[in-house]
Motif scaffolding. Structure first.
Motif, PDB file in Angstrom:
ATOM      1  N   TYR A 147       0.862  -1.178  -0.085  1.00 22.44           N
ATOM      2  CA  TYR A 147       0.127   0.060   0.117  1.00 22.44           C
ATOM      3  C   TYR A 147       1.003   1.219  -0.035  1.00 22.44           C
ATOM      4  O   TYR A 147       0.612   2.314  -0.441  1.00 22.44           O
ATOM      5  N   GLY A 148       2.069   1.155   0.551  1.00 22.14           N
ATOM      6  CA  GLY A 148       2.812   2.331   0.657  1.00 22.14           C
ATOM      7  C   GLY A 148       3.783   2.237  -0.810  1.00 22.14           C
ATOM      8  O   GLY A 148       3.802   3.343  -1.338  1.00 22.14           O
ATOM      9  N   PHE A 149       4.061   1.169  -1.132  1.00 17.89           N
ATOM     10  CA  PHE A 149       4.860   1.007  -2.422  1.00 17.89           C
ATOM     11  C   PHE A 149       4.010   1.443  -3.567  1.00 17.89           C
ATOM     12  O   PHE A 149       4.681   2.397  -4.404  1.00 17.89           O
ATOM     13  N   ASN A 150       2.795   1.298  -3.626  1.00 16.87           N
ATOM     14  CA  ASN A 150       2.057   1.601  -4.871  1.00 16.87           C
ATOM     15  C   ASN A 150       1.440   3.106  -4.456  1.00 16.87           C
ATOM     16  O   ASN A 150       1.180   4.004  -5.500  1.00 16.87           O
ATOM     17  N   GLY A 151       1.246   3.415  -3.101  1.00 20.34           N
ATOM     18  CA  GLY A 151       0.485   4.871  -2.789  1.00 20.34           C
ATOM     19  C   GLY A 151       1.334   5.922  -2.441  1.00 20.34           C
ATOM     20  O   GLY A 151       0.558   6.914  -2.272  1.00 20.34           O
ATOM     21  N   ALA A 152       2.467   5.595  -2.259  1.00 18.59           N
ATOM     22  CA  ALA A 152       3.276   6.610  -1.413  1.00 18.59           C
ATOM     23  C   ALA A 152       3.324   8.150  -2.433  1.00 18.59           C
ATOM     24  O   ALA A 152       3.554   8.960  -1.969  1.00 18.59           O
ATOM     25  N   ALA A 153       3.387   8.016  -3.915  1.00 20.23           N
ATOM     26  CA  ALA A 153       3.387   8.886  -4.602  1.00 20.23           C
ATOM     27  C   ALA A 153       2.301   9.444  -5.194  1.00 20.23           C
ATOM     28  O   ALA A 153       2.221  10.339  -6.004  1.00 20.23           O
ATOM     29  N   ALA A 154       1.266   9.254  -4.551  1.00 18.47           N
ATOM     30  CA  ALA A 154      -0.069   9.769  -4.926  1.00 18.47           C
ATOM     31  C   ALA A 154      -0.106  11.355  -4.479  1.00 18.47           C
ATOM     32  O   ALA A 154       0.450  11.496  -3.747  1.00 18.47           O
ATOM     33  N   LYS A 155      -0.788  12.051  -5.357  1.00 15.04           N
ATOM     34  CA  LYS A 155      -0.733  13.621  -4.984  1.00 15.04           C
ATOM     35  C   LYS A 155      -2.090  13.799  -4.481  1.00 15.04           C
ATOM     36  O   LYS A 155      -2.245  15.163  -4.041  1.00 15.04           O
ATOM     37  N   THR A 156      -3.043  13.413  -4.454  1.00 13.09           N
ATOM     38  CA  THR A 156      -4.358  13.691  -3.966  1.00 13.09           C
ATOM     39  C   THR A 156      -5.081  12.660  -3.081  1.00 13.09           C
ATOM     40  O   THR A 156      -4.854  11.270  -3.423  1.00 13.09           O
ATOM     41  N   GLY A 157      -6.181  12.755  -2.353  1.00 19.40           N
ATOM     42  CA  GLY A 157      -6.731  11.664  -1.598  1.00 19.40           C
ATOM     43  C   GLY A 157      -7.498  11.042  -2.336  1.00 19.40           C
ATOM     44  O   GLY A 157      -7.416   9.636  -2.095  1.00 19.40           O
ATOM     45  N   SER A 158      -8.142  11.350  -3.349  1.00 17.93           N
ATOM     46  CA  SER A 158      -8.961  10.424  -4.301  1.00 17.93           C
ATOM     47  C   SER A 158      -8.014   9.450  -5.207  1.00 17.93           C
ATOM     48  O   SER A 158      -8.449   8.287  -5.355  1.00 17.93           O
ATOM     49  N   GLN A 159      -6.947   9.940  -5.648  1.00 19.70           N
ATOM     50  CA  GLN A 159      -6.024   9.212  -6.417  1.00 19.70           C
ATOM     51  C   GLN A 159      -5.398   8.156  -5.563  1.00 19.70           C
ATOM     52  O   GLN A 159      -5.426   6.793  -5.633  1.00 19.70           O
ATOM     53  N   LEU A 160      -5.129   8.412  -4.057  1.00 19.44           N
ATOM     54  CA  LEU A 160      -4.730   7.344  -3.060  1.00 19.44           C
ATOM     55  C   LEU A 160      -5.548   6.435  -3.118  1.00 19.44           C
ATOM     56  O   LEU A 160      -5.320   5.224  -2.677  1.00 19.44           O
ATOM     57  N   ALA A 161      -6.966   6.913  -2.642  1.00 17.58           N
ATOM     58  CA  ALA A 161      -7.951   5.875  -2.266  1.00 17.58           C
ATOM     59  C   ALA A 161      -8.185   4.921  -3.532  1.00 17.58           C
ATOM     60  O   ALA A 161      -8.322   3.518  -3.450  1.00 17.58           O
ATOM     61  N   SER A 162      -8.226   5.444  -4.878  1.00 19.99           N
ATOM     62  CA  SER A 162      -8.420   4.372  -5.826  1.00 19.99           C
ATOM     63  C   SER A 162      -6.937   3.408  -5.949  1.00 19.99           C
ATOM     64  O   SER A 162      -7.074   2.255  -6.497  1.00 19.99           O
ATOM     65  N   ILE A 163      -5.832   3.888  -5.649  1.00 16.78           N
ATOM     66  CA  ILE A 163      -4.633   3.092  -5.750  1.00 16.78           C
ATOM     67  C   ILE A 163      -4.715   1.886  -4.642  1.00 16.78           C
ATOM     68  O   ILE A 163      -4.552   0.936  -5.086  1.00 16.78           O
ATOM     69  N   PHE A 164      -5.087   2.283  -3.502  1.00 26.82           N
ATOM     70  CA  PHE A 164      -5.605   1.373  -2.353  1.00 26.82           C
ATOM     71  C   PHE A 164      -6.546   0.157  -2.923  1.00 26.82           C
ATOM     72  O   PHE A 164      -6.273  -0.845  -2.670  1.00 26.82           O
ATOM     73  N   MET A 165      -7.613   0.719  -3.579  1.00 26.43           N
ATOM     74  CA  MET A 165      -8.626  -0.269  -4.111  1.00 26.43           C
ATOM     75  C   MET A 165      -7.777  -1.192  -5.213  1.00 26.43           C
ATOM     76  O   MET A 165      -8.275  -2.244  -4.904  1.00 26.43           O
TER      77      MET A 165
END
Length: 586
Positions: free
Chosen positions: A228-246
């Motif tokens: 979740y950190g590997f893929n999500g750490a570079a997210a720029k917005t909350g919505s992008q981070l949530a989508s990546i987590f999904m």
């Protein structure tokens, strides 16, 4: 005080920047924790005599990687672009201009670099010199990984083309997985992995089960958590981070379900270790497209991964004859390639912050073509550079330990470590294979195939024993599942005392038919129960007959009965001897 909308917007942007800056570093910590996951997976999937060596290699991947990344790797990756986007210029800004140094990017890219290096550890496990591995680890972290990562993330030529690899399916996993394949091929298979005929043709593949599936599973869960950190750490917005987590959740889950069904149908039982690897395969494949796919795309990517990982293990064993103890090639190389290509197929602008479209979402072949160019370039760079690295090491100090060192174990020979599990008794069941000989009789394959005459004939299997002393020791080796029935039958016969030991039995038991990752196991050390009774007043023939009738099924592994003369029996409490001493213990 009244704040204008402009001030509110500025505060919001500042807070958002700070929050995501902190999350960026938290994500880096997640990725660092994945080193523990890799260590557990690799240790669990290999044999106990090499556990300490595996742990040491995973530790040194990060530590050696840090040293070389400081002096060379970071500059090659994120330094000023040179040679038309091929390389970054080395810099020692961490020493000369620390106040203005990009601390966050250094830490973040360092942990990713260590991940690429450590993938190779499991594939070359159990037969590689520790010094040779340390040299390899330093080279890949200092030069090989930073240069190709510069192409993708450092503003290099692939980035300028529009190549998309959000978190490293190509930059990390394809590089690590392909290096694992090259290294495992060049160091050669473990002793006993492949049987060959006189012409050198492989005739049989042997399974070497890992010594601790529980540790392997723990490592898998740690890796999933860290991803979740590997893929999500570079997210720029909350919505992008949530989508990546999904998407990072859907792909590995679907991959695991598909793998379970596939192995269940193909091998007759759902394969535990393969399903653990399928979870990792789904994570690897979704790493590049995690920010540009929707739920349907993630589902399809994961489903393909669940089959691809099984194919990869089969390919290494039966086609390439490359011994990969942990399945690193199948998990990282094949699924890294698949995930990179998947960007060109499933990218959609419905994903937050996504501006590219894949083939299946109306984008045509443009992005797919770019992804293919990128993955081919990464494969070519890795294949050439790592082949040279391993060839030089092999020609100088050597890649492989001696035969004695491999058999005894790298823990002892490379590190002076008696065992990674001090205080525990360790049995390596892969060393319990027996060969057929002139005394081999495998019996009937099925109980129903045995006629009534055969079953009755099987009862008097032991001739009359020597009754000179009138006392006999009867030793019965049987299946664990038969113990309760045997105990009851002997008790009903009048036997009231017995010694029971759980043992490991070794024999040619072809009826077992167990498989490990699709390979039939000829490991024949199986759990048994040994029952010992001393009889005098009860006829020994009755004991033999009772035990035989109780244990008989007609299948291989029903057990054995041994009869010995007993010269003397003394009851400690009363001093009674021989038959008198046996009266209350038969």
């Amino acid at each position: 005080m009244y704040m204008t909308q402009e001030i509110i917007t500025q505060i919001s942007e500042t807070v958002g920047t700070e929050v995501f800056g902190i999350w960026f570093l938290i994500g880096a910590a997640f990725v660092f924790f994945m080193q523990a996951g890799f260590a557990m997976v690799e240790t669990g999937f290999t044999r106990a005599k090499n556990a300490g060596n595996i742990i040491m290699k995973n530790l040194m991947d990060f530590c050696i990687g840090t040293v070389v990344f400081i002096f060379l790797g970071f500059g090659l990756l994120l330094g000023e672009d040179a040679l038309g986007g091929f390389i970054g210029l080395p810099t020692l800004g961490i020493f000369t201009d620390y106040a203005n140094f990009d601390w966050s990017n250094f830490v973040f890219n360092l942990v990713f670099c260590a991940t690429a290096a450590t993938i190779v550890s499991g594939a070359m496990a159990e037969r590689t010199k520790f010094l040779s591995y340390c040299i390899y680890s330093g080279v890949i972290s200092a030069v090989v990984y930073p240069i190709e990562a510069h192409w993708i993330w450092g503003g290099g030529w692939l980035a300028q083309m529009g190549f998309h690899d959000f978190a490293g399916s190509a930059a990390i996993h394809t590089v690590g997985g392909l290096t694992a394949f090259i290294g495992a091929a060049m160091v050669g298979p473990r002793i006993g992995k492949f049987s060959k005929d006189k012409n050198g043709t492989v005739t049989k593949v042997h399974a070497f089960p890992g010594h601790n599936l529980v540790i392997g599973a723990l490592g898998c869960f740690i890796l999933w958590f860290g991803w979740y950190g590997f893929n999500g750490a570079a997210a720029k917005t909350g919505s992008q981070l949530a989508s990546i987590f999904m998407t990072t959740t859907i792909a590995p889950a679907v991959a695991t379900v598909v793998c379970m069904i596939f192995t269940w149908l193909r091998y007759g039982k759902p394969d535990v270790s393969m399903c653990l690897n399928a979870s990792l395969a789904g994570l690897v494949a979704i790493t590049a497209p995690c920010d540009v796919t929707d739920a349907l795309g993630a589902l399809i990517i994961g489903a393909v991964s669940g089959v691809l990982v099984v194919f990869g293990v089969w390919f290494c064993d039966y086609v390439a004859h490359v011994d990969d103890p942990v399945g690193a090639v199948a998990v990282h190389c094949l699924n890294g390639i698949w995930g990179t290509i998947a960007v060109g197929l499933f990218a959609t602008t419905t994903a937050p912050e996504c501006e590219i479209k894949g083939l299946f979402y109306g984008g045509g072949f443009k992005q797919l073509g770019i992804q293919l160019v990128g993955i081919i370039a990464v494969i070519a760079w890795t294949a050439v550079t790592m082949t040279i690295v391993f060839a030089v090491i092999k020609a100088t100090i050597g890649l492989r330990v001696s035969e004695e060192e491999e058999i005894v174990g790298l823990d002892s020979k490379e590190h002076g470590l008696a065992s990674a599990y001090a205080g525990f008794s360790i049995m390596d069941i892969t060393e319990g294979t027996m060969a057929e000989n002139e005394n081999t009789d495998l019996g009937v394959a099925d109980y129903d195939a045995a006629s009534k005459v055969q079953r009755n004939a099987a009862v008097p299997v032991v001739g009359a024993a020597d009754l000179d002393t009138g006392m006999h020791k009867v030793v019965i080796i049987a299946k664990l599942t038969k113990y309760e029935r045997l105990k009851t039958a002997l008790n009903n016969l009048g036997v009231t005392g017995m010694t029971v030991t759980q043992v490991m039995g070794c024999g040619i038991q072809k009826g077992a038919g167990e498989k490990y990752r699709g390979v039939e196991m000829d490991v024949t050390v199986l759990p048994k129960v040994k029952v010992e009774v001393i009889v005098g007043n009860i006829p020994v023939e009755k004991v033999i007959e009772t035990a035989t009738k109780t244990l008989y099924t007609g299948h291989v592994g029903d057990g054995k009965i041994f009869v010995y003369n007993v010269q003397k029996v003394v009851k400690v409490r009363t001093g009674e001897e021989d038959l008198e001493a046996l009266k209350d213990v038969e």
